[in-house]
Design a protein around this motif. Structure first.
Motif, short mmCIF file in Angstrom:
data_model
loop_
_atom_site.label_atom_id
_atom_site.label_comp_id
_atom_site.label_asym_id
_atom_site.label_seq_id
_atom_site.Cartn_x
_atom_site.Cartn_y
_atom_site.Cartn_z
N GLU A 81 0.77 12.77 -3.79
CA GLU A 81 2.12 12.21 -3.61
C GLU A 81 2.38 11.07 -4.58
O GLU A 81 3.48 10.94 -5.12
CB GLU A 81 2.29 11.72 -2.17
CG GLU A 81 2.35 12.85 -1.17
CD GLU A 81 2.27 12.36 0.27
OE1 GLU A 81 2.40 11.14 0.52
OE2 GLU A 81 2.08 13.20 1.16
N PHE A 82 1.38 10.24 -4.82
CA PHE A 82 1.54 9.08 -5.71
C PHE A 82 1.87 9.50 -7.13
O PHE A 82 2.72 8.93 -7.78
CB PHE A 82 0.27 8.24 -5.71
CG PHE A 82 0.27 7.18 -6.78
CD1 PHE A 82 1.04 6.05 -6.63
CD2 PHE A 82 -0.48 7.34 -7.93
CE1 PHE A 82 1.05 5.06 -7.62
CE2 PHE A 82 -0.47 6.36 -8.92
CZ PHE A 82 0.30 5.23 -8.76
N THR A 83 1.20 10.51 -7.64
CA THR A 83 1.31 10.83 -9.05
C THR A 83 2.58 11.58 -9.41
O THR A 83 2.81 11.84 -10.58
CB THR A 83 0.08 11.61 -9.52
OG1 THR A 83 -0.06 12.78 -8.72
CG2 THR A 83 -1.17 10.76 -9.44
N VAL A 84 3.43 11.87 -8.45
CA VAL A 84 4.71 12.46 -8.78
C VAL A 84 5.51 11.50 -9.66
O VAL A 84 6.10 11.89 -10.65
CB VAL A 84 5.50 12.83 -7.50
CG1 VAL A 84 6.93 13.22 -7.82
CG2 VAL A 84 4.78 13.93 -6.74
N ASN A 85 5.52 10.22 -9.31
CA ASN A 85 6.17 9.19 -10.11
C ASN A 85 5.42 7.88 -9.86
O ASN A 85 5.84 7.08 -9.03
CB ASN A 85 7.65 9.06 -9.78
CG ASN A 85 8.37 8.22 -10.80
OD1 ASN A 85 7.77 7.42 -11.51
ND2 ASN A 85 9.68 8.40 -10.87
N PRO A 86 4.33 7.61 -10.59
CA PRO A 86 3.47 6.48 -10.27
C PRO A 86 4.15 5.12 -10.33
O PRO A 86 3.89 4.27 -9.48
CB PRO A 86 2.34 6.56 -11.29
CG PRO A 86 2.68 7.64 -12.23
CD PRO A 86 3.82 8.41 -11.70
N ARG A 87 5.00 4.87 -11.29
CA ARG A 87 5.61 3.54 -11.37
C ARG A 87 6.54 3.27 -10.18
O ARG A 87 6.59 2.17 -9.67
CB ARG A 87 6.32 3.36 -12.70
CG ARG A 87 5.33 3.17 -13.82
CD ARG A 87 5.90 2.43 -15.02
NE ARG A 87 4.83 2.10 -15.93
CZ ARG A 87 4.39 2.91 -16.90
NH1 ARG A 87 4.94 4.09 -17.08
NH2 ARG A 87 3.40 2.52 -17.67
N GLU A 88 7.25 4.30 -9.72
CA GLU A 88 8.10 4.12 -8.54
C GLU A 88 7.25 3.94 -7.29
O GLU A 88 7.54 3.11 -6.43
CB GLU A 88 9.04 5.30 -8.36
CG GLU A 88 10.30 5.18 -9.16
CD GLU A 88 11.27 6.32 -8.86
OE1 GLU A 88 11.23 6.89 -7.74
OE2 GLU A 88 12.06 6.63 -9.74
N ASP A 103 0.84 -1.19 0.00
CA ASP A 103 0.00 0.00 0.00
C ASP A 103 0.88 1.24 0.00
O ASP A 103 2.06 1.18 0.35
CB ASP A 103 -0.94 -0.01 1.22
CG ASP A 103 -0.21 0.11 2.53
OD1 ASP A 103 0.08 1.25 2.95
OD2 ASP A 103 0.07 -0.94 3.15
N ILE A 104 0.30 2.37 -0.41
CA ILE A 104 1.04 3.64 -0.40
C ILE A 104 0.64 4.49 0.80
O ILE A 104 1.07 5.63 0.92
CB ILE A 104 0.86 4.43 -1.71
CG1 ILE A 104 -0.62 4.71 -1.97
CG2 ILE A 104 1.52 3.71 -2.87
CD1 ILE A 104 -0.85 5.76 -3.05
N GLY A 105 -0.20 3.95 1.65
CA GLY A 105 -0.66 4.67 2.82
C GLY A 105 -2.11 4.33 3.10
O GLY A 105 -2.69 3.45 2.45
N SER A 106 -2.68 5.02 4.05
CA SER A 106 -4.08 4.78 4.40
C SER A 106 -4.73 6.08 4.81
O SER A 106 -4.06 7.08 5.07
CB SER A 106 -4.18 3.75 5.54
OG SER A 106 -3.59 4.26 6.72
N TYR A 107 -6.05 6.05 4.83
CA TYR A 107 -6.83 7.19 5.30
C TYR A 107 -8.02 6.65 6.08
O TYR A 107 -8.36 5.48 5.98
CB TYR A 107 -7.27 8.10 4.14
CG TYR A 107 -8.28 7.49 3.20
CD1 TYR A 107 -9.64 7.73 3.35
CD2 TYR A 107 -7.88 6.65 2.16
CE1 TYR A 107 -10.57 7.17 2.50
CE2 TYR A 107 -8.81 6.09 1.29
CZ TYR A 107 -10.14 6.35 1.46
OH TYR A 107 -11.06 5.80 0.62
#
Length: 164
Positions: free
Chosen positions: A154-161, A89-93
């Motif tokens: 934050e995710f869309t700065v560099n999605p594949r990374e 995951d890239i985080g949670s809310y």
């Protein structure tokens, strides 16, 4: 000047609730569907069934189902798309989910990037939801939860990374 972001604040509130004897949040998984368009990354949002708010496809994991697999399943059921979700995951809310009785359940939603590979013309919830591909800044503006908006940005700065 912002000292902490919305996600950190939500996690501190949840920690304090648990320390004071509150119940832990219910766990859900969300897909963050994305694709690379000619003009850059795009994020897919769907409308909620009850209010029509723009959200990520999300839901409850089935017994024995991983959160990653749950995110993939929800992306198909709610948005009619296929793809492979990241194992991490890239985080949670957090958000409050209203039950039919009116009780609000506090939910923590773990967000899994899902790189789009296929769009279906027909899908299980097509009669109760709309879907829309949006530029990241527009997607972040349309979601109600500030911590989710931050995760999208934050995710869309560099999605594949981010999805690795």
């Amino acid at each position: 000047m912002k000292l902490i972001n919305a996600s950190t604040a939500d996690h501190l509130i949840d920690w304090a609730r648990r320390m004071l004897g509150g119940s832990p949040a219910h766990i859900q998984a969300a897909a963050l569907p994305w694709r690379m368009a000619d003009t850059g990354p795009e994020i897919l949002l769907v409308t909620s069934r009850q209010t029509g708010r723009w959200i990520l496809p999300k839901g409850w994991p089935d017994a024995g189902e991983s959160l990653t697999r749950c995110a993939e399943r929800e992306a198909f059921e709610e948005a009619g798309i296929r793809g492979r979700a990241s194992r991490n995951d890239i985080g949670s809310y957090f958000y409050g989910k209203a039950s039919p009785s009116g009780l609000i359940r506090r939910c923590e939603v773990f967000v899994f990037p899902l790189e789009h590979s296929e769009t279906k013309k027909n899908w299980p919830e097509m009669s109760v939801r709309h879907r829309r591909w949006l530029k990241p800044n527009e997607a972040a503006k349309r979601v109600a939860e500030p911590a989710l908006a931050e995760l999208i940005a934050e995710f869309t700065v560099n999605p594949r990374e981010s999805a690795a």
